[in-house]
Write a protein that holds these residues in place. Structure first.
Motif, mmCIF file in Angstrom:
data_model
loop_
_atom_site.group_PDB
_atom_site.id
_atom_site.type_symbol
_atom_site.label_atom_id
_atom_site.label_comp_id
_atom_site.label_asym_id
_atom_site.label_seq_id
_atom_site.Cartn_x
_atom_site.Cartn_y
_atom_site.Cartn_z
ATOM 1 N N ALA A 122 39.188 53.809 48.483
ATOM 2 C CA ALA A 122 38.547 52.789 47.647
ATOM 3 C C ALA A 122 38.990 52.931 46.197
ATOM 4 O O ALA A 122 39.207 51.930 45.496
ATOM 5 C CB ALA A 122 37.028 52.907 47.748
ATOM 6 N N ASP A 123 39.148 54.182 45.748
ATOM 7 C CA ASP A 123 39.609 54.419 44.369
ATOM 8 C C ASP A 123 41.020 53.861 44.167
ATOM 9 O O ASP A 123 41.314 53.242 43.140
ATOM 10 C CB ASP A 123 39.605 55.921 44.060
ATOM 11 N N LYS A 124 41.887 54.068 45.144
ATOM 12 C CA LYS A 124 43.255 53.563 45.043
ATOM 13 C C LYS A 124 43.269 52.044 44.990
ATOM 14 O O LYS A 124 44.009 51.437 44.214
ATOM 15 C CB LYS A 124 44.097 54.054 46.224
ATOM 16 N N TRP A 125 42.450 51.430 45.827
ATOM 17 C CA TRP A 125 42.385 49.964 45.841
ATOM 18 C C TRP A 125 41.945 49.443 44.478
ATOM 19 O O TRP A 125 42.533 48.499 43.938
ATOM 20 C CB TRP A 125 41.431 49.497 46.932
ATOM 21 N N ASN A 126 40.909 50.052 43.923
ATOM 22 C CA ASN A 126 40.397 49.611 42.622
ATOM 23 C C ASN A 126 41.420 49.835 41.508
ATOM 24 O O ASN A 126 41.531 49.019 40.583
ATOM 25 C CB ASN A 126 39.089 50.332 42.301
ATOM 26 N N GLN A 127 42.177 50.914 41.592
ATOM 27 C CA GLN A 127 43.210 51.162 40.588
ATOM 28 C C GLN A 127 44.303 50.095 40.660
ATOM 29 O O GLN A 127 44.809 49.631 39.639
ATOM 30 C CB GLN A 127 43.815 52.551 40.800
ATOM 31 N N CYS A 128 44.651 49.691 41.883
ATOM 32 C CA CYS A 128 45.654 48.632 42.041
ATOM 33 C C CYS A 128 45.121 47.308 41.515
ATOM 34 O O CYS A 128 45.869 46.529 40.908
ATOM 35 C CB CYS A 128 46.048 48.500 43.508
ATOM 36 N N VAL B 202 50.364 47.220 58.438
ATOM 37 C CA VAL B 202 49.055 46.789 58.930
ATOM 38 C C VAL B 202 47.946 47.599 58.255
ATOM 39 O O VAL B 202 47.859 48.817 58.426
ATOM 40 C CB VAL B 202 48.955 46.946 60.462
ATOM 41 N N GLU B 203 47.148 46.922 57.456
ATOM 42 C CA GLU B 203 45.974 47.515 56.809
ATOM 43 C C GLU B 203 46.293 48.858 56.137
ATOM 44 O O GLU B 203 45.624 49.862 56.366
ATOM 45 C CB GLU B 203 44.834 47.656 57.813
ATOM 46 N N GLN B 204 47.307 48.848 55.310
ATOM 47 C CA GLN B 204 47.655 50.040 54.556
ATOM 48 C C GLN B 204 46.882 50.084 53.241
ATOM 49 O O GLN B 204 46.565 49.050 52.656
ATOM 50 C CB GLN B 204 49.155 50.071 54.268
ATOM 51 N N VAL B 205 46.607 51.272 52.786
ATOM 52 C CA VAL B 205 45.975 51.455 51.480
ATOM 53 C C VAL B 205 47.080 51.568 50.436
ATOM 54 O O VAL B 205 47.961 52.426 50.553
ATOM 55 C CB VAL B 205 45.096 52.718 51.454
ATOM 56 N N PRO B 206 47.104 50.696 49.450
ATOM 57 C CA PRO B 206 48.191 50.710 48.462
ATOM 58 C C PRO B 206 48.119 51.907 47.532
ATOM 59 O O PRO B 206 47.026 52.382 47.195
ATOM 60 C CB PRO B 206 47.968 49.407 47.686
ATOM 61 N N GLU B 207 49.270 52.381 47.137
ATOM 62 C CA GLU B 207 49.357 53.448 46.134
ATOM 63 C C GLU B 207 49.555 52.782 44.773
ATOM 64 O O GLU B 207 50.496 51.984 44.605
ATOM 65 C CB GLU B 207 50.524 54.380 46.437
ATOM 66 N N PRO B 208 48.726 53.082 43.793
ATOM 67 C CA PRO B 208 48.840 52.446 42.473
ATOM 68 C C PRO B 208 50.234 52.575 41.869
ATOM 69 O O PRO B 208 50.746 51.635 41.269
ATOM 70 C CB PRO B 208 47.790 53.187 41.640
ATOM 71 N N GLU B 209 50.870 53.729 42.065
ATOM 72 C CA GLU B 209 52.190 53.931 41.478
ATOM 73 C C GLU B 209 53.237 53.013 42.111
ATOM 74 O O GLU B 209 54.198 52.609 41.450
ATOM 75 C CB GLU B 209 52.633 55.391 41.597
ATOM 76 N N ASN B 210 53.042 52.680 43.390
ATOM 77 C CA ASN B 210 53.986 51.772 44.047
ATOM 78 C C ASN B 210 53.838 50.347 43.515
ATOM 79 O O ASN B 210 54.835 49.636 43.321
ATOM 80 C CB ASN B 210 53.775 51.791 45.557
ATOM 81 N N VAL B 211 52.604 49.924 43.299
ATOM 82 C CA VAL B 211 52.359 48.592 42.744
ATOM 83 C C VAL B 211 52.920 48.518 41.325
ATOM 84 O O VAL B 211 53.557 47.532 40.937
ATOM 85 C CB VAL B 211 50.854 48.265 42.764
ATOM 86 N N GLN B 212 52.700 49.581 40.553
ATOM 87 C CA GLN B 212 53.236 49.623 39.187
ATOM 88 C C GLN B 212 54.756 49.610 39.190
ATOM 89 O O GLN B 212 55.388 48.950 38.354
ATOM 90 C CB GLN B 212 52.717 50.876 38.474
ATOM 91 N N ILE C 56 37.761 46.041 49.948
ATOM 92 C CA ILE C 56 37.079 47.132 49.247
ATOM 93 C C ILE C 56 35.794 47.546 49.962
ATOM 94 O O ILE C 56 35.389 48.707 49.901
ATOM 95 C CB ILE C 56 36.783 46.740 47.772
ATOM 96 N N GLU C 57 35.170 46.615 50.677
ATOM 97 C CA GLU C 57 33.944 46.932 51.400
ATOM 98 C C GLU C 57 34.225 47.676 52.699
ATOM 99 O O GLU C 57 33.302 48.182 53.335
ATOM 100 C CB GLU C 57 33.162 45.653 51.697
ATOM 101 N N ARG C 58 35.475 47.758 53.066
ATOM 102 C CA ARG C 58 35.868 48.471 54.278
ATOM 103 C C ARG C 58 36.481 49.837 53.975
ATOM 104 O O ARG C 58 36.852 50.568 54.885
ATOM 105 C CB ARG C 58 36.860 47.616 55.078
ATOM 106 N N LEU C 59 36.613 50.131 52.689
ATOM 107 C CA LEU C 59 37.191 51.401 52.271
ATOM 108 C C LEU C 59 36.137 52.288 51.635
ATOM 109 O O LEU C 59 35.090 51.819 51.199
ATOM 110 C CB LEU C 59 38.323 51.146 51.259
ATOM 111 N N GLU C 60 36.448 53.547 51.571
ATOM 112 C CA GLU C 60 35.539 54.478 50.902
ATOM 113 C C GLU C 60 36.323 55.648 50.336
ATOM 114 O O GLU C 60 37.493 55.845 50.657
ATOM 115 C CB GLU C 60 34.466 54.976 51.872
ATOM 116 N N GLY C 61 35.682 56.370 49.460
ATOM 117 C CA GLY C 61 36.286 57.569 48.897
ATOM 118 C C GLY C 61 37.583 57.314 48.154
ATOM 119 O O GLY C 61 37.704 56.376 47.372
ATOM 120 N N GLU C 62 38.580 58.145 48.426
ATOM 121 C CA GLU C 62 39.870 58.059 47.739
ATOM 122 C C GLU C 62 40.570 56.727 47.990
ATOM 123 O O GLU C 62 41.222 56.181 47.098
ATOM 124 C CB GLU C 62 40.765 59.208 48.199
#
Length: 207
Positions: free
Chosen positions: A71-77, A112-122, A63-69
């Motif tokens: 970071a929001d996706k990470w937090n939602q996951c 490799v270092e992908q940003v997860p999509e909340p809908e995919n985790v769900q 989370i400290e390496r992400l920003e903007g959208e």
């Protein structure tokens, strides 16, 4: 003389602490510097072996390496995982592995270092629920095989359940209990049929 000025020694005697914290090439050197006199009377530096390095980016929380959208996706996951009962440290650790920010033992550079999509985790959690994996059983599967959270539901999870159904003639609770014991089955991508392809942790030979 230049060495004395640079060190700003309090004393020229043996063992006098001068102290120094500095940066060089990206590292933070926290080792104490001592002013020592050589037998000939010249002043020299002696630095302890203890060195404090700055935190490498790879070891920082994602989370400290992400920003903007992103970071929001990470937090939602993280919220999705919190809702099923995972504590924050575990949720962060599992999500990190699931999307290739940590060990590549399973992904092998596929992810490799992908940003997860909340809908995919769900969707992943929803499918695991359909398989009868809920509550502690669900948490157990994720803890044993965190990468499941990053596996595509259609092309990997359902495909591997299909192998259990069609080739192994499993149904219902037999599949559920099998996945509780060996959740890594959900991530298999290859069957070497005994002719090792070097991807043993993704191979049906383990089953």
């Amino acid at each position: 003389m230049a060495a004395r000025t640079r060190l700003q020694a309090k004393h020229a005697g043996s063992g006098s602490t001068v102290g120094a914290n500095g940066r060089h090439g990206g590292r933070r050197n926290c080792a104490p510097v001592h002013a020592r006199t050589t037998p000939g009377g010249a002043l020299r530096q002696v630095r302890s072996r203890t060195v404090c390095w700055g935190t490498p980016a790879k070891t920082m929380p994602v989370i400290e390496r992400l920003e903007g959208e992103d970071a929001d996706k990470w937090n939602q996951c993280m919220d999705v995982l919190s809702e099923i009962g995972l504590e924050k440290p575990d949720a962060e650790k599992f999500l990190t592995r699931a999307y290739g920010w940590g060990s590549q033992a399973y992904w092998r550079k596929e992810k490799v270092e992908q940003v997860p999509e909340p809908e995919n985790v769900q969707a992943c959690i929803g499918y695991l629920n359909e398989l009868g994996l809920e509550g502690e059983d669900l948490l157990g599967v994720i803890k044993k095989f965190p990468e499941v959270l990053g596996c595509d539901v259609e092309t990997r999870l359902k495909a591997n359940v299909g192998v259990l159904e069609n080739q192994w003639k499993m149904k219902g609770m037999v599949i559920t209990n099998t996945l509780k014991r060996k959740p890594e089955i959900l991530g298999f991508t290859i069957d070497c049929y005994g002719d090792c392809a070097g991807e043993c942790n993704r191979c049906w030979v383990r089953f």
